[in-house]
Every structure is written in C-alpha cells, then in structure tokens.
Motif scaffolding. Structure first.
Motif, short mmCIF file in Angstrom:
data_model
loop_
_atom_site.label_atom_id
_atom_site.label_comp_id
_atom_site.label_asym_id
_atom_site.label_seq_id
_atom_site.Cartn_x
_atom_site.Cartn_y
_atom_site.Cartn_z
N ARG A 1 7.19 -35.06 7.71
CA ARG A 1 6.46 -34.47 6.59
C ARG A 1 6.40 -35.41 5.41
O ARG A 1 5.45 -35.37 4.62
N ARG A 2 7.40 -36.26 5.28
CA ARG A 2 7.37 -37.25 4.20
C ARG A 2 6.21 -38.21 4.41
O ARG A 2 5.55 -38.63 3.45
N ALA A 3 5.96 -38.61 5.65
CA ALA A 3 4.84 -39.49 5.94
C ALA A 3 3.52 -38.80 5.64
O ALA A 3 2.60 -39.42 5.08
N VAL A 4 3.42 -37.51 6.00
CA VAL A 4 2.20 -36.75 5.70
C VAL A 4 2.02 -36.62 4.19
O VAL A 4 0.90 -36.75 3.67
N PHE A 5 3.12 -36.38 3.49
CA PHE A 5 3.07 -36.27 2.03
C PHE A 5 2.59 -37.58 1.42
O PHE A 5 1.77 -37.61 0.50
N ALA A 6 3.10 -38.70 1.95
CA ALA A 6 2.69 -40.02 1.46
C ALA A 6 1.21 -40.26 1.72
O ALA A 6 0.49 -40.79 0.86
N LEU A 7 0.72 -39.86 2.89
CA LEU A 7 -0.70 -40.02 3.21
C LEU A 7 -1.57 -39.16 2.30
O LEU A 7 -2.66 -39.57 1.90
N ALA A 8 -1.08 -37.96 1.96
CA ALA A 8 -1.83 -37.09 1.04
C ALA A 8 -1.92 -37.75 -0.34
O ALA A 8 -2.99 -37.74 -0.98
N ILE A 9 -0.80 -38.33 -0.79
CA ILE A 9 -0.83 -39.06 -2.07
C ILE A 9 -1.80 -40.23 -1.98
O ILE A 9 -2.56 -40.50 -2.90
N GLY A 10 -1.78 -40.93 -0.84
CA GLY A 10 -2.67 -42.07 -0.65
C GLY A 10 -4.13 -41.68 -0.68
O GLY A 10 -4.95 -42.34 -1.34
N ALA A 11 -4.47 -40.59 0.01
CA ALA A 11 -5.86 -40.15 0.04
C ALA A 11 -6.34 -39.73 -1.35
O ALA A 11 -7.45 -40.07 -1.79
N LEU A 12 -5.50 -38.98 -2.06
CA LEU A 12 -5.86 -38.54 -3.41
C LEU A 12 -5.99 -39.74 -4.35
O LEU A 12 -6.94 -39.82 -5.14
N SER A 13 -5.05 -40.67 -4.25
CA SER A 13 -5.09 -41.86 -5.12
C SER A 13 -6.32 -42.71 -4.83
O SER A 13 -6.95 -43.26 -5.73
N GLY A 14 -6.68 -42.84 -3.54
CA GLY A 14 -7.87 -43.60 -3.17
C GLY A 14 -9.13 -42.96 -3.72
O GLY A 14 -10.03 -43.66 -4.20
N TRP A 15 -9.20 -41.63 -3.64
CA TRP A 15 -10.36 -40.91 -4.17
C TRP A 15 -10.49 -41.11 -5.67
O TRP A 15 -11.57 -41.37 -6.19
N LEU A 16 -9.36 -41.01 -6.38
CA LEU A 16 -9.38 -41.20 -7.83
C LEU A 16 -9.75 -42.64 -8.18
O LEU A 16 -10.49 -42.89 -9.14
N ALA A 17 -9.23 -43.59 -7.40
CA ALA A 17 -9.55 -45.00 -7.66
C ALA A 17 -11.04 -45.27 -7.43
O ALA A 17 -11.67 -46.03 -8.17
N ALA A 18 -11.62 -44.62 -6.41
CA ALA A 18 -13.05 -44.79 -6.15
C ALA A 18 -13.88 -44.20 -7.29
O ALA A 18 -14.88 -44.78 -7.72
N LEU A 19 -13.45 -43.04 -7.80
CA LEU A 19 -14.15 -42.43 -8.93
C LEU A 19 -14.08 -43.31 -10.17
O LEU A 19 -15.04 -43.38 -10.95
#
Length: 360
Positions: free
Chosen positions: A10-28
């Motif tokens: 679940r820690r890996a999934v949590f990290a991927l969720a942070i990564g996806a959100l951070s990538g989306w914000l960085a793209a914006l």
C-alpha cells in the motif's frame, strides 16, 4: 496514524498516487518534463516529511522499455534526410560533449567532492533515465545522479525561456512525444510492443549499455527508419512510465535530509551554468561557420531534453527537425559512449598514474 500503518504494498500505491497527482499539477503549471519531475518532487517531499511511501521498484523494469521505444520513434526518414545539411553541427558535437562533460565533472568532483562514479554520470549530458540506469549499474549514488540531471533540465529550460523571451508551450506536455491510443492500428501495437519486449534481450545479447533502454530504442529506431511504423508509443503509456520512474526516484530520498538535497541541487545549478556557457560558445562558433541563426544553433547544442528543446524550437519558429536530430544524436552518443569511456578512465586511475581522492 492510519497512514503510518500502511503495509509496504500500500505504501507503493500511496507513492504512485502522490506521483500521479504531482505530475498532473506539474503539467498544469507548465513545468518541463511534468510527468517525470512532478512525481519525483512530490515523492521527495513525501520522503523528507517521513510519509509512508515506498518506490514501486518491481514496476521499473517493466516501464523503462517504453522510454526506449519512445526515443527510437524520433528516428524518422525525414529527420535523416535533413541530416546532411548540418554536417558542421555534427562535426562539432563530439568536442562539445567532451568539454561539457569535463566542465560539469569538475564541478561535481572538485567542488561537490562526489565520488568518481557519481561525478562522472552526474556530469554526462545525457538523459536522466539512461544516466541513472548506467550510473546505478556502475555503483554510483542514484539519488545524486537523479538530482543532477533534474536540475540540469529545469535550469536549461528556464535559461532558454528567459533569454529568448518566449514561453514554453507545454499544453500537451509529454504526450507530445506519444500518440493517441485510438490512432494506433493493430500493426502499430504489435510492432511497438515487439520492440519493447524483444529489445531488452536483444540489448543483452549485443551487450549494449543499459539494455533495458538501448535495446528497445534500437529496435524502435530500425522499425521507424524502415517505415514499418510511423507513430510513437501511446501517450498514456509514456505518462505511466514516467510517473513510475519519477516515483521510484523520489522514494530513493527516504532518510535523506533536506539540507543534503539542497546542497546537491545547488551543485546542479553550478554545473548547469558551466554546461550552458560551453553551449553558448559552441553555438556562436557554429553560427560564425555556417551562418545558422544563433538561436537555432543554441537550441541544437543546449544540454536540455529532446522533447523540451523540440517544443521550444516549434514555439520559436525554428527548424524542429534540426534540433531533434542533434539531440537524438547527442543522447545516443552519450548512452553508447558513457560506459566505455567510464571504464577506460577507471582503468587509467587504477594504474596509479592519477588515483582519485578518497571521499570523506
């Protein structure tokens, strides 16, 4: 408290969720390499804050071939047709890369006191992914190598945008290097998939450096040059690959202090300034020899990413094919030359003629 009790999966999934959100914000926000740098920054902050993250390391070897296929897709017949017009640019490329690497290596070795392996692969003007793979395999500090190349990409983009007074149009982000999934035929899927799957064992058989990326890149390039496929991998797969890789990189900073990260980024800034200075000098020389516009010469030699420099060339009305060809050749030269050059310099050091200084 509940988050701190997450199991490793679940820690890996949590990290991927942070990564996806951070990538989306960085793209914006219009950040260059948003789906790579965003997850890396987001998970680096999570690691510093002791959030329960863990890198999805098992996914990394599955997505790296996607990056290789993406790089190979830039090798089109049209780009090669334009290459003979710029022979002087190619002639100066090797000495440019050598001086750029030496200048950057001096920063990391003499000022930063990095060990020789980490300093070497931090200094190479290649891509973040491939230098991270090669440097890690050679025993270098992957955290420092990742920060060095992340700082280089960001600072080079910032310099170009400020110097030329133009905005980087990243409305399509990294998807600009991909294709809509609906546009791919069954044949495209089969050929690109074959390049990704068969490229890795082929790279190992041929003993290519970093076979996970160079093997698929070589196969993809051959397919595109032959005209058997004319599209890049699906954009969503490129995004997924970069989110995974960026997340893995960010999670490597677990247990590293903010002060240490700040120090490494500062060294990256000094190195980037040195590399940009060399690029400006070579661009000016090339312009004097060929009469090409200075802005075009600099975009071709700037130590940034292929995608970002190509997008900048498009936004500035410059020759995109020229810029893309030079950066593709630069990446390939660095990937294939870095490991042999590193081994040669290490053998020289081990003879005792000029042994490296011990690290404190």
């Amino acid at each position: 408290m509940y988050l701190r009790g997450l199991v490793p999966g679940r820690r890996a999934v949590f990290a991927l969720a942070i990564g996806a959100l951070s990538g989306w914000l960085a793209a914006l926000a219009g950040m260059p390499l948003p789906w790579m740098l965003g997850p890396m920054i987001g998970n680096t902050l999570a690691a510093i804050l002791s959030l329960p993250v863990r890198g999805p390391d098992r996914l990394r070897p599955l997505v790296i071939p996607v990056i290789g296929v993406m790089l190979g897709s830039a090798m089109t017949p049209e780009m090669l047709d334009a290459a003979p017009r710029y022979m002087a640019s190619f002639a100066l490329l090797v000495p440019f890369l050598g001086l750029t690497a030496l200048a950057s290596y001096a920063v990391y070795r003499r000022i930063g006191r990095y060990d020789p392996v980490t300093a070497f692969f931090s200094a190479m003007p290649g891509g973040l992914n491939d230098m991270l793979i090669l440097g890690g395999a050679a025993g270098g500090n992957e955290k420092r190598i990742a920060l060095a190349h992340a700082a280089r990409v960001l600072l080079v983009i910032l310099f170009v945008v400020l110097f030329y007074g133009t905005a980087l149009d990243v409305s399509s982000g990294e998807v600009a290097r991909g294709t809509a999934a609906s546009a791919l035929t069954a044949r495209d899927w089969a050929l690109l998939g074959a390049a990704a799957v068969a490229g890795v064992p082929l790279g190992k058989i041929l003993r290519l450096p970093a076979p996970q990326i160079t093997g698929p890149m070589a196969l993809s390039g051959a397919l595109h040059l032959a005209g058997l496929v004319t599209v890049a991998p699906p954009g969503f797969l490129i995004i997924v690959a970069q989110v995974v890789i960026g997340t893995v990189i960010g999670c490597r900073f677990i247990g590293v202090s903010a002060a240490q990260i700040g120090r490494d980024l500062s060294l990256g800034a000094v190195s980037s300034v040195a590399m940009i200075a060399v690029a400006v000098a070579f661009a000016a020389a090339l312009t004097a020899i060929t009469g090409l516009p200075l802005s075009l010469s600099f975009l071709g030699y700037s130590p940034g990413g292929l995608t970002e420099m190509s997008l900048l060339a498009l936004a500035m009305g410059q020759d995109v094919a020229y810029v893309s060809v030079l950066h593709l050749v630069r990446i390939m030269l660095v990937i294939f030359a870095a490991q042999p050059v590193f081994k040669a310099t290490r053998r020289r050091d081990q003879t005792g003629t000029n042994p490296p200084r011990s690290e404190s």
